[in-house]
Design a protein around this motif. Sequence first.
Motif, PDB file in Angstrom:
ATOM      1  N   ASN A 209     113.434   7.850 101.931  1.00  0.00           N
ATOM      2  CA  ASN A 209     112.086   8.315 102.248  1.00  0.00           C
ATOM      3  C   ASN A 209     111.138   7.147 102.527  1.00  0.00           C
ATOM      4  O   ASN A 209     110.346   7.185 103.466  1.00  0.00           O
ATOM      5  N   GLN A 210     111.231   6.122 101.719  1.00  0.00           N
ATOM      6  CA  GLN A 210     110.339   4.969 101.914  1.00  0.00           C
ATOM      7  C   GLN A 210     110.622   4.260 103.237  1.00  0.00           C
ATOM      8  O   GLN A 210     109.694   3.839 103.932  1.00  0.00           O
ATOM      9  N   LEU A 211     111.890   4.144 103.584  1.00  0.00           N
ATOM     10  CA  LEU A 211     112.233   3.448 104.831  1.00  0.00           C
ATOM     11  C   LEU A 211     111.769   4.231 106.051  1.00  0.00           C
ATOM     12  O   LEU A 211     111.208   3.671 106.997  1.00  0.00           O
ATOM     13  N   TYR A 218     104.533   2.223 110.805  1.00  0.00           N
ATOM     14  CA  TYR A 218     104.386   0.955 111.543  1.00  0.00           C
ATOM     15  C   TYR A 218     105.398   0.885 112.678  1.00  0.00           C
ATOM     16  O   TYR A 218     106.361   0.112 112.643  1.00  0.00           O
ATOM     17  N   PRO A 219     105.170   1.706 113.704  1.00  0.00           N
ATOM     18  CA  PRO A 219     106.190   1.854 114.758  1.00  0.00           C
ATOM     19  C   PRO A 219     106.418   0.593 115.594  1.00  0.00           C
ATOM     20  O   PRO A 219     107.433   0.508 116.275  1.00  0.00           O
ATOM     21  N   GLU A 245     121.442   3.885 108.080  1.00  0.00           N
ATOM     22  CA  GLU A 245     121.248   2.921 109.172  1.00  0.00           C
ATOM     23  C   GLU A 245     121.246   3.655 110.518  1.00  0.00           C
ATOM     24  O   GLU A 245     120.399   3.407 111.372  1.00  0.00           O
ATOM     25  N   THR A 246     122.170   4.581 110.670  1.00  0.00           N
ATOM     26  CA  THR A 246     122.248   5.356 111.915  1.00  0.00           C
ATOM     27  C   THR A 246     120.956   6.145 112.114  1.00  0.00           C
ATOM     28  O   THR A 246     120.399   6.187 113.216  1.00  0.00           O
ATOM     29  N   GLU A 247     120.466   6.752 111.040  1.00  0.00           N
ATOM     30  CA  GLU A 247     119.229   7.539 111.125  1.00  0.00           C
ATOM     31  C   GLU A 247     118.041   6.655 111.540  1.00  0.00           C
ATOM     32  O   GLU A 247     117.252   7.021 112.410  1.00  0.00           O
ATOM     33  N   MET A 248     117.961   5.473 110.946  1.00  0.00           N
ATOM     34  CA  MET A 248     116.839   4.577 111.265  1.00  0.00           C
ATOM     35  C   MET A 248     116.916   4.077 112.699  1.00  0.00           C
ATOM     36  O   MET A 248     115.911   3.980 113.395  1.00  0.00           O
ATOM     37  N   LYS A 250     118.236   5.607 115.155  1.00  0.00           N
ATOM     38  CA  LYS A 250     117.918   6.727 116.036  1.00  0.00           C
ATOM     39  C   LYS A 250     116.407   6.908 116.141  1.00  0.00           C
ATOM     40  O   LYS A 250     115.861   7.158 117.212  1.00  0.00           O
ATOM     41  N   LEU A 251     115.756   6.764 114.998  1.00  0.00           N
ATOM     42  CA  LEU A 251     114.299   6.900 114.953  1.00  0.00           C
ATOM     43  C   LEU A 251     113.605   5.785 115.731  1.00  0.00           C
ATOM     44  O   LEU A 251     112.599   6.005 116.393  1.00  0.00           O
ATOM     45  N   ARG A 252     114.129   4.580 115.649  1.00  0.00           N
ATOM     46  CA  ARG A 252     113.537   3.421 116.330  1.00  0.00           C
ATOM     47  C   ARG A 252     114.610   2.695 117.131  1.00  0.00           C
ATOM     48  O   ARG A 252     115.172   1.697 116.679  1.00  0.00           O
ATOM     49  N   PRO A 253     114.882   3.173 118.339  1.00  0.00           N
ATOM     50  CA  PRO A 253     115.907   2.492 119.148  1.00  0.00           C
ATOM     51  C   PRO A 253     115.534   1.014 119.334  1.00  0.00           C
ATOM     52  O   PRO A 253     114.363   0.692 119.534  1.00  0.00           O
ATOM     53  N   GLY A 254     116.507   0.164 119.198  1.00  0.00           N
ATOM     54  CA  GLY A 254     116.250  -1.270 119.336  1.00  0.00           C
ATOM     55  C   GLY A 254     115.984  -1.959 118.007  1.00  0.00           C
ATOM     56  O   GLY A 254     115.852  -3.183 117.947  1.00  0.00           O
TER      57      GLY A 254
END
Length: 482
Positions: A209-211, A218-219, A245-248, A250-254
Amino acid sequence: MKQLLNKKILLLSILLLNVVVTSAQNSSEAKNTIELKHGSHRIGKRTDTVMKKWRGYGLGQFIHWGLYAIPGGEWNGKTYNGAAEWIRSWDGMPKSTYDSLIYRFNPTQFNAVAWAITAKEMGARYVTITTKHHDGFCLWPSKYTKYTVANSPYKKDIIGPLVKAYNAEGIDVILYFSIMDWNNPNWRYDIKTEADSLAFEKFKTFTRNQLIELLTLYPTAKGLWFDGTWDKAWVKQAAFADELETEMRKLRPGLIIGSRFRADEYGKRHFDSNGAMMGDYEQGWERKIPNKIDDVHGNDWDCVMTVPENQWGYNKAWKGHIKTVNELIEMTAKCVSLGGNFVLNFGPKGDGSIRQEELDLAKGIGSWMKVNSEAIYNCGYAGLEKQDWGFFTKNTKTNKLYMLVFNVPLSGDYRVKLPARTDIAKAYLLTTSSSALRTEEIHPNEYFIHLKNEPGKKPFVIVLESTSAAKGSGNVYEKAKT
Ligand code: H76
């Protein structure tokens, strides 16, 4: 009869030997190709623009700031011998006393823009900021714990204004995040009982949740710098960490994540059980620098460095050797010459100001960078043999070669060895490009650049232009017969 028996034994031993040999071969093959679900997911460097930019940063800044900056390595007149940001782990300071430092967090001198300008003037092109260190105190108003800036007398978010201020100076932000969290009652060093397991499940959800919260708030952050991932409890979470890691991503490509985040299913960290690096860059170079290009195995990497021996958070009484401007510039040059970035740590004070020693270093590095950064930014390994005078770097876009000189030869002759069928077209000081330096071939593809009387107070840069025009060297060189 005896002979027959002997023959049989011989046959049997041959058969047995065969079995042993084949199984040894199989196991050695298997060693290189263990089936891994949660090992490395990519072989070789990332080639996208975000990572290419990261690779070209050259110089970065690290910020360690949190409640530990208030005691600054000292409590009740006694000094803690470890790193200042670890003071909570010291018997000399009760944990509850440490945790209640939140009620004293009121940095009246904090000025995000001033920090960003300091970094900019130093020449940093990215910054890694502690959003939460091991103590668990959050510099952003996290919804998932009370232990944040929102419940301090300061009340306001720290991370948002920092991201904005650094970005406004053209500096990319990486968010430091400690998985280890001494404040969260569900955090464990290891999982030994059913109760531990239940608690840690809750902790995993909290971490996730925190990540997600950080990446959402802070996109513009380019990546996450993980720490405190070495304890058994976390090392056992290969599947969970891999999914997260996969979820993160996906949320922020790159998104850029180093090799310190997760372990594989066998508990191997940084490099998986097949030896492949996990993550986008090697994150093991903490307070140490590789010596040769083979040490970095063709991977991206950055080196994070403290000014004194091992103090990240503010420590009133820095002890031991304090690194100098020239030493830090040399470390930067060495890192870039081996294809890495150099990240210098700052530990601002409890009131939010940056100590004078660090401001002076930033200024000193910055004045050198203003003249010489061309040999640092977008530069990397030049593919040339290291020479005693310093380090070669090469601009990855223009292919220009640089010689960063730290040791001036008494002779004034700088040895340069180029690959076969290349030649020096021109050599000149970065500061005086109009006048070429005299070069002399001394062996095939080996040269002296003659530069007499160079005053040696500051490191300097010689630019080298090479040509690939092959020239026959005739019979000038003959190998010695020995
Ligand atoms: C151990 C440890 C931590 N890793 C460094 C980057 C600092 O944050 C230090 O406290």
